[in-house]
Design an enzyme around this catalytic site. Structure first.
Site, PDB file in Angstrom:
ATOM      1  N   ARG A  27       0.830  -1.212   0.000  1.00  0.00           N
ATOM      2  CA  ARG A  27       0.000   0.000   0.000  1.00  0.00           C
ATOM      3  C   ARG A  27       0.866   1.265   0.000  1.00  0.00           C
ATOM      4  O   ARG A  27       0.535   2.249  -0.649  1.00  0.00           O
ATOM      5  CB  ARG A  27      -0.922   0.035   1.214  1.00  0.00           C
ATOM      6  CG  ARG A  27      -1.873  -1.133   1.303  1.00  0.00           C
ATOM      7  CD  ARG A  27      -2.935  -1.115   0.232  1.00  0.00           C
ATOM      8  NE  ARG A  27      -3.896  -2.166   0.507  1.00  0.00           N
ATOM      9  CZ  ARG A  27      -4.247  -3.092  -0.355  1.00  0.00           C
ATOM     10  NH1 ARG A  27      -3.740  -3.092  -1.563  1.00  0.00           N
ATOM     11  NH2 ARG A  27      -5.128  -4.002  -0.034  1.00  0.00           N
ATOM     12  N   LYS A  68      -6.044   1.617   1.754  1.00  0.00           N
ATOM     13  CA  LYS A  68      -6.991   0.507   1.816  1.00  0.00           C
ATOM     14  C   LYS A  68      -6.503  -0.544   2.810  1.00  0.00           C
ATOM     15  O   LYS A  68      -5.333  -0.871   2.858  1.00  0.00           O
ATOM     16  CB  LYS A  68      -7.114  -0.121   0.424  1.00  0.00           C
ATOM     17  CG  LYS A  68      -8.067  -1.283   0.359  1.00  0.00           C
ATOM     18  CD  LYS A  68      -8.110  -1.820  -1.058  1.00  0.00           C
ATOM     19  CE  LYS A  68      -8.900  -3.109  -1.095  1.00  0.00           C
ATOM     20  NZ  LYS A  68      -8.886  -3.693  -2.436  1.00  0.00           N
TER      21      LYS A  68
END
Length: 104
Positions: A27, A68
């Site tokens: 991420r 996320k």
């Protein structure tokens, strides 16, 4: 942090890694900016504890970024960039960083 690695598959074997650390690193890479290395607050503190970034680099607070899979979806991140390159995207919460750690 921890990670689990192994070889999966019977016909076509593939090496793979799993775990929160692996997901978070992915991420950080996918939400990062070109020309910089994005990192979490925890990583920034570790770099600072080791004497700061290498000569010629500086750390800037990028601000809150949607990530996320993270609780609440938002986390504060920092970016390592070459000295003199403090260009941050328009998505950044600050154009002038509030934290600049330079190691010479």
């Amino acid at each position: 942090g921890g990670a689990v690695c192994g070889v999966v598959g019977h016909r076509r074997r593939k090496f793979s890694a799993w775990g929160h650390t692996v997901n978070l690193a992915s991420r950080m890479e996918s939400t990062g900016e070109p020309g910089g290395i994005q990192m979490t607050v925890e990583m920034m503190r570790q770099v600072q504890a080791q004497g700061g970034p290498p000569a010629g680099y500086t750390i800037h607070r990028r601000g809150d970024v949607y990530v996320k899979g993270v609780m609440n979806g938002v986390m504060t991140t920092y970016v390592v960039k070459p000295v003199g390159d403090i260009t941050l995207s328009e998505e950044s919460s600050e154009e002038v960083p509030d934290l600049s750690l330079t190691h010479n």
